[in-house]
Design an enzyme around this catalytic site. Structure first.
Site, mmCIF file in Angstrom:
data_model
loop_
_atom_site.group_PDB
_atom_site.id
_atom_site.type_symbol
_atom_site.label_atom_id
_atom_site.label_comp_id
_atom_site.label_asym_id
_atom_site.label_seq_id
_atom_site.Cartn_x
_atom_site.Cartn_y
_atom_site.Cartn_z
ATOM 1 N N SER A 260 0.854 -1.186 0.000
ATOM 2 C CA SER A 260 0.000 0.000 0.000
ATOM 3 C C SER A 260 0.889 1.233 0.000
ATOM 4 O O SER A 260 2.071 1.161 0.375
ATOM 5 C CB SER A 260 -0.904 0.001 1.239
ATOM 6 O OG SER A 260 -1.579 1.233 1.376
ATOM 7 N N TYR A 273 -1.958 -0.250 10.657
ATOM 8 C CA TYR A 273 -2.018 -0.720 9.265
ATOM 9 C C TYR A 273 -0.732 -0.374 8.523
ATOM 10 O O TYR A 273 -0.161 -1.215 7.809
ATOM 11 C CB TYR A 273 -3.224 -0.077 8.577
ATOM 12 C CG TYR A 273 -3.395 -0.451 7.123
ATOM 13 C CD1 TYR A 273 -3.798 -1.727 6.754
ATOM 14 C CD2 TYR A 273 -3.149 0.483 6.113
ATOM 15 C CE1 TYR A 273 -3.961 -2.065 5.415
ATOM 16 C CE2 TYR A 273 -3.299 0.151 4.784
ATOM 17 C CZ TYR A 273 -3.713 -1.124 4.433
ATOM 18 O OH TYR A 273 -3.860 -1.454 3.108
#
Length: 472
Positions: A260, A273
């Site tokens: 990501s 995250y």
């Protein structure tokens, strides 16, 4: 007559000497006063209703000696380079630098616009994909099945609605596998199933797509949520990859890791995250370098925020409320209910920026190219706008990154910070109650004597004749 660069060089040198000798003008804002003005590094002051919020980022930057010194040294280097190297050479370097970046962006734009070239012989190859219940993995399985791959779709729930739709859209080459990447026994069972059903095919690629997300401030987030993020996003990727490496060595295939942009830049409120995705990027880098000797290539996909199951607000709000309720009374009173509600609003605003569902194809096309492209890239950042913004953000100094990313934080400070500000003494004037000294202008005028010659001709006429130098 001195040139402008020479003057700038001398001024910078003098300022640096004064700065390190502690003789810089004393009427600048002190660090102590600034700390009273902006507590604990908060970027905004508490302003009355109806008034504009005051952004103190530049004040914080200018109050640090290191930043002032860096600016002065930068000015000195600019002056020195201009003085000794010459404007033409500097202009050439500048043009080359700009041309390099523009050519890189233009090349990416052209290749993103052109159709991807894929390998021809897909009928003898198989692919394992994790996280096919929905989102990127689900769409990728449909694409790869359509171009002839035998697809093993790992799903958390093989009876789920999204999985049944996937089965209906694909051919008989699709195999659904119950696969929880956090459980070693399921990963081992999936490995044996793939090895025993490949038949005349070889395992060509493993796509580590399974992932989960959460949103919370670090102090609110329970430790078990940190563990879950790392267990699914990071260790799940490691666990699945290690299990299938023996089969990939036979085919000299590919490993694809879906990371990501959060694995490059940490947005406040998404630290757990981001930690897991930073680790995935590091794993992909290390694995790529170690697998070169086996002929296995490793590719990393780093998408931004899209409207998938990860970005649905209701589950995020429910989890956030659960985290908040688990916090101690001290933590809750320090932040305050109002701050918590503003955090929820900031989270909602952030999720509204997610790219629409129709744009998911940007990510899927890059994933297909990583699996089946004739010239796959090592790193993919889907979409040109994201590539440009990420490059710009990563190139910023850390302080400026903090300032930009803090725009995603709540616009009000926690309750304890507000209470502390209310009891602080008002910011004192740096002049100690005295009036600010008036700015005085001093004019420099030449001193002239009556008998001095006023012209160059008179100087030459009145000059004494030069005597010849004699050796003794």
């Amino acid at each position: 007559m001195q040139t402008a660069p020479s003057s700038l060089l001398k001024v910078s040198s003098v300022c640096l000497q004064l700065f390190f000798l502690g003789e810089f003008p004393s009427h600048t804002i002190s660090q102590k006063s600034l700390r009273q003005y902006v507590l604990s590094g908060n970027r905004r002051t508490v302003a009355p209703k109806g008034s504009k919020m005051v952004d103190t980022f530049l004040l914080q930057m200018l109050s640090k000696r290191r930043n002032v010194v860096m600016s002065l040294i930068g000015a000195a280097f600019c002056a020195a380079m201009y003085e000794f190297i010459g404007i033409k050479i500097l202009g050439t370097f500048g043009i080359l630098y700009v041309a390099f970046h523009l050519s890189d962006l233009m090349t990416k734009f052209i290749y993103n616009s052109l159709p991807r070239r894929l390998i021809d012989n897909t009928n003898d190859k198989a692919v394992v994909i994790t996280g096919c219940d929905s989102g990127f993995g689900n769409a990728l399985a449909i694409k790869l099945d359509g171009i002839g791959f035998k697809v093993y779709a790992g799903c958390l729930d093989v009876r789920g609605e999204g999985v049944q739709e996937l089965k209906a859209k694909c051919s008989s080459r699709l195999h659904l596998i119950p696969l929880d990447v956090t459980k070693s026994d399921q990963v081992s069972a999936a490995t044996h199933l793939v090895a025993s059903t490949l038949e005349d095919r070889k395992l060509w690629a493993v796509v580590n797509n399974a992932g989960v997300a959460c949103s919370s401030e670090i102090e609110w987030c329970p430790i078990d949520i940190f563990e879950k993020m790392l267990e699914v996003n990071t260790l799940g990727t490691v666990r699945v990859t290690k299990a299938f490496l023996p089969l990939l060595r036979e085919s000299q295939g590919r490993v694809v890791c879906v990371a990501s942009m959060a694995g490059r830049v940490t947005v406040p409120g998404f630290t757990p995250y981001s930690m897991s995705k930073f680790a995935v990027v590091a794993f992909a880098d290390g694995l790529r370098r170690e697998m070169q000797k086996w002929g296995i290539s490793v590719h990393c996909i780093e998408p931004s925020l899209y409207k998938t199951n990860i970005s649905v607000l209701e589950p995020l709000y429910n989890s956030l409320k659960n985290y908040w309720e688990q916090c101690s009374d001290d933590v809750q009173s320090s932040y305050g209910k109002e701050y918590f509600e503003h955090f929820k609003e900031s989270l909602g605003d952030h999720m509204k920026r997610a790219k629409p569902e129709g744009k998911i194809i940007e990510v899927v096309d890059d994933m297909v190219d990583a699996v089946a492209g004739t010239e796959p890239l090592l790193r993919y950042v889907p979409a040109m706008d994201v590539q440009f913004r990420s490059r710009l953000l990563i190139s910023m100094p850390t302080e400026m990154q903090d300032h930009v990313l803090n725009q995603y934080s709540p616009k009000i400070p926690p309750a304890a910070v507000v209470a502390k500000r209310n009891i602080l003494p008002p910011l004192k004037s740096p002049y100690g109650g005295q009036k600010r000294p008036p700015l005085q202008r001093h004019m420099s005028m030449p001193m002239r004597e009556k008998n001095l010659p006023e012209t160059l001709q008179e100087q030459e006429e009145n000059a004494e004749p030069a005597t010849a130098f004699k050796f003794s």
